[in-house]
Structures are given as structure tokens and as C-alpha cells.
Motif scaffolding. Structure first.
Motif, PDB file in Angstrom:
ATOM      1  N   ASN A  34       0.839  -1.186   0.000  1.00  0.00           N
ATOM      2  CA  ASN A  34       0.000   0.000   0.000  1.00  0.00           C
ATOM      3  C   ASN A  34       0.884   1.248   0.000  1.00  0.00           C
ATOM      4  O   ASN A  34       1.902   1.281   0.688  1.00  0.00           O
ATOM      5  CB  ASN A  34      -0.892  -0.017   1.247  1.00  0.00           C
ATOM      6  CG  ASN A  34      -1.920   1.069   1.246  1.00  0.00           C
ATOM      7  OD1 ASN A  34      -2.476   1.419   0.220  1.00  0.00           O
ATOM      8  ND2 ASN A  34      -2.183   1.624   2.411  1.00  0.00           N
ATOM      9  N   ILE A  35       0.480   2.261  -0.762  1.00  0.00           N
ATOM     10  CA  ILE A  35       1.140   3.565  -0.713  1.00  0.00           C
ATOM     11  C   ILE A  35       0.055   4.609  -0.540  1.00  0.00           C
ATOM     12  O   ILE A  35      -0.898   4.670  -1.326  1.00  0.00           O
ATOM     13  CB  ILE A  35       1.949   3.856  -1.995  1.00  0.00           C
ATOM     14  CG1 ILE A  35       3.018   2.797  -2.219  1.00  0.00           C
ATOM     15  CG2 ILE A  35       2.584   5.249  -1.912  1.00  0.00           C
ATOM     16  CD1 ILE A  35       3.782   2.944  -3.521  1.00  0.00           C
ATOM     17  N   MET A  36       0.181   5.403   0.486  1.00  0.00           N
ATOM     18  CA  MET A  36      -0.799   6.454   0.744  1.00  0.00           C
ATOM     19  C   MET A  36      -0.152   7.559   1.548  1.00  0.00           C
ATOM     20  O   MET A  36       0.948   7.401   2.082  1.00  0.00           O
ATOM     21  CB  MET A  36      -2.014   5.902   1.471  1.00  0.00           C
ATOM     22  CG  MET A  36      -1.710   5.308   2.834  1.00  0.00           C
ATOM     23  SD  MET A  36      -3.159   4.635   3.637  1.00  0.00           S
ATOM     24  CE  MET A  36      -3.965   6.124   4.167  1.00  0.00           C
ATOM     25  N   GLY A  37      -0.816   8.675   1.616  1.00  0.00           N
ATOM     26  CA  GLY A  37      -0.275   9.788   2.376  1.00  0.00           C
ATOM     27  C   GLY A  37      -1.205  10.978   2.349  1.00  0.00           C
ATOM     28  O   GLY A  37      -2.420  10.836   2.231  1.00  0.00           O
ATOM     29  N   CYS A  38      -0.603  12.158   2.422  1.00  0.00           N
ATOM     30  CA  CYS A  38      -1.394  13.374   2.477  1.00  0.00           C
ATOM     31  C   CYS A  38      -0.703  14.485   1.690  1.00  0.00           C
ATOM     32  O   CYS A  38       0.466  14.373   1.341  1.00  0.00           O
ATOM     33  CB  CYS A  38      -1.625  13.803   3.913  1.00  0.00           C
ATOM     34  SG  CYS A  38      -0.114  14.208   4.797  1.00  0.00           S
ATOM     35  N   TRP A  39      -1.455  15.546   1.441  1.00  0.00           N
ATOM     36  CA  TRP A  39      -0.905  16.704   0.755  1.00  0.00           C
ATOM     37  C   TRP A  39      -1.400  17.961   1.453  1.00  0.00           C
ATOM     38  O   TRP A  39      -2.416  17.959   2.139  1.00  0.00           O
ATOM     39  CB  TRP A  39      -1.286  16.701  -0.724  1.00  0.00           C
ATOM     40  CG  TRP A  39      -2.743  16.936  -0.997  1.00  0.00           C
ATOM     41  CD1 TRP A  39      -3.724  15.987  -1.057  1.00  0.00           C
ATOM     42  CD2 TRP A  39      -3.381  18.189  -1.231  1.00  0.00           C
ATOM     43  NE1 TRP A  39      -4.932  16.575  -1.322  1.00  0.00           N
ATOM     44  CE2 TRP A  39      -4.751  17.932  -1.435  1.00  0.00           C
ATOM     45  CE3 TRP A  39      -2.935  19.506  -1.293  1.00  0.00           C
ATOM     46  CZ2 TRP A  39      -5.671  18.944  -1.693  1.00  0.00           C
ATOM     47  CZ3 TRP A  39      -3.848  20.513  -1.549  1.00  0.00           C
ATOM     48  CH2 TRP A  39      -5.201  20.227  -1.750  1.00  0.00           C
ATOM     49  N   SER A  40      -0.649  19.014   1.270  1.00  0.00           N
ATOM     50  CA  SER A  40      -1.060  20.325   1.761  1.00  0.00           C
ATOM     51  C   SER A  40      -0.570  21.366   0.775  1.00  0.00           C
ATOM     52  O   SER A  40       0.296  21.097  -0.062  1.00  0.00           O
ATOM     53  CB  SER A  40      -0.500  20.586   3.160  1.00  0.00           C
ATOM     54  OG  SER A  40       0.904  20.511   3.159  1.00  0.00           O
ATOM     55  N   SER A  41      -1.132  22.553   0.855  1.00  0.00           N
ATOM     56  CA  SER A  41      -0.702  23.629  -0.032  1.00  0.00           C
ATOM     57  C   SER A  41      -0.392  24.871   0.789  1.00  0.00           C
ATOM     58  O   SER A  41      -0.988  25.106   1.840  1.00  0.00           O
ATOM     59  CB  SER A  41      -1.767  23.941  -1.082  1.00  0.00           C
ATOM     60  OG  SER A  41      -2.935  24.428  -0.482  1.00  0.00           O
ATOM     61  N   PHE A  42       0.580  25.631   0.286  1.00  0.00           N
ATOM     62  CA  PHE A  42       0.972  26.887   0.930  1.00  0.00           C
ATOM     63  C   PHE A  42       1.738  27.726  -0.084  1.00  0.00           C
ATOM     64  O   PHE A  42       2.486  27.195  -0.899  1.00  0.00           O
ATOM     65  CB  PHE A  42       1.842  26.613   2.174  1.00  0.00           C
ATOM     66  CG  PHE A  42       3.107  25.869   1.858  1.00  0.00           C
ATOM     67  CD1 PHE A  42       4.292  26.555   1.640  1.00  0.00           C
ATOM     68  CD2 PHE A  42       3.106  24.488   1.747  1.00  0.00           C
ATOM     69  CE1 PHE A  42       5.451  25.863   1.320  1.00  0.00           C
ATOM     70  CE2 PHE A  42       4.265  23.798   1.432  1.00  0.00           C
ATOM     71  CZ  PHE A  42       5.444  24.488   1.219  1.00  0.00           C
ATOM     72  N   ASP A  43       1.540  29.023  -0.062  1.00  0.00           N
ATOM     73  CA  ASP A  43       2.271  29.949  -0.939  1.00  0.00           C
ATOM     74  C   ASP A  43       2.409  29.440  -2.370  1.00  0.00           C
ATOM     75  O   ASP A  43       3.493  29.453  -2.935  1.00  0.00           O
ATOM     76  CB  ASP A  43       3.673  30.224  -0.371  1.00  0.00           C
ATOM     77  CG  ASP A  43       3.642  30.956   0.947  1.00  0.00           C
ATOM     78  OD1 ASP A  43       2.630  31.640   1.221  1.00  0.00           O
ATOM     79  OD2 ASP A  43       4.612  30.845   1.700  1.00  0.00           O
ATOM     80  N   ASP A  44       1.330  28.985  -2.972  1.00  0.00           N
ATOM     81  CA  ASP A  44       1.319  28.487  -4.347  1.00  0.00           C
ATOM     82  C   ASP A  44       2.198  27.254  -4.542  1.00  0.00           C
ATOM     83  O   ASP A  44       2.719  27.010  -5.623  1.00  0.00           O
ATOM     84  CB  ASP A  44       1.712  29.581  -5.352  1.00  0.00           C
ATOM     85  CG  ASP A  44       1.334  29.201  -6.771  1.00  0.00           C
ATOM     86  OD1 ASP A  44       0.219  28.693  -6.988  1.00  0.00           O
ATOM     87  OD2 ASP A  44       2.177  29.369  -7.673  1.00  0.00           O
TER      88      ASP A  44
END
Length: 123
Positions: free
Chosen positions: A103-113
Motif C-alpha cells: 500500500n502507498i498512501m499519504g497526504c498533501w497540503s498547499s501553501f504559498d502556491d
């Protein structure tokens, strides 16, 4: 489950959005799967494309190969809110199987473009 690999990548959203506008469908289909293109097409900001692109890079790192032996479309990204799920095909799936990655999974976030993706490959 044990951790078999970790992948992290950061991309500028405007850079990826510019590439999406610049290239025709034929080139985009070399990078993104039909599912990803459908998933991202309504996002005019390019954020979804940037998440997919960055998650593909992070996945290749978590597999330990980069894109030396796998195609971009061997990695398919599914975005659900701030979570990322990875589906592997062809050579990428073979590498995962050889390394007992389930399994491969995770998360993402965004900041300053920018988009930042963290993934864990588990076995």
C-alpha cells in the motif's frame, strides 16, 4: 505493516498549471492517466494537477527507483480531500511486489502556491 519507503515532493502550482495549459492532450496522456485527467479537469487553478504530479514524484521516490524504469502512467493518483491514495500499474506494480509493498498512501497540503506531498509505502 512496516514502512518500506517514504516519498516527499513539492511543486509550484503555477508551474504545473502553466504546463497543463501549454501541452496538448497527447502529451498530458503521457503523464496523467484517464482517471487523473477526469479527476483534475474541473480544477481551473491547477491545484489538482499539481497534487497528482507531485504525488507521482513522491511515489517514485517511495518505490526507490525514481522514473528510471517506470512510466508516469504506471502510477495513478486518487485524491480524497487532503489524502492521497496510489494505485500502481505495470512496472511500478512489479517493483512494489518485488519489494513487498502492499500500500502507498499519504497526504498533501498547499501553501504559498506550492503543493507538498508526503507518502508512505507499507508492506
Amino acid at each position: 505493516m512496516s514502512v518500506k519507503g517514504i516519498g516527499v515532493d513539492i511543486e509550484r502550482v503555477d508551474r504545473i498549471a502553466h504546463l497543463i495549459q501549454e501541452y496538448d492532450d497527447e502529451v498530458l496522456q503521457m503523464i496523467f492517466t484517464p482517471y487523473e485527467l477526469e479527476q483534475c479537469k474541473s480544477d481551473l487553478s491547477g491545484l489538482s494537477y499539481a497534487v497528482c504530479f507531485s504525488a507521482k514524484e513522491a511515489t517514485a521516490k517511495a518505490l526507490g527507483t525514481g522514473f528510471a524504469t517506470i512510466e508516469w502512467t504506471d502510477i495513478e493518483i486518487h485524491i480524497e480531500m487532503s489524502r492521497v491514495f496510489v494505485r500502481l500499474h505495470n512496472e511500478a506494480l512489479q517493483i512494489a511486489n518485488e519489494n513487498n509493498i502492499k500500500n502507498i498512501m499519504g497526504c498533501w497540503s498547499s501553501f504559498d502556491d506550492h503543493v507538498l506531498v508526503h507518502l508512505i509505502a507499507e508492506g
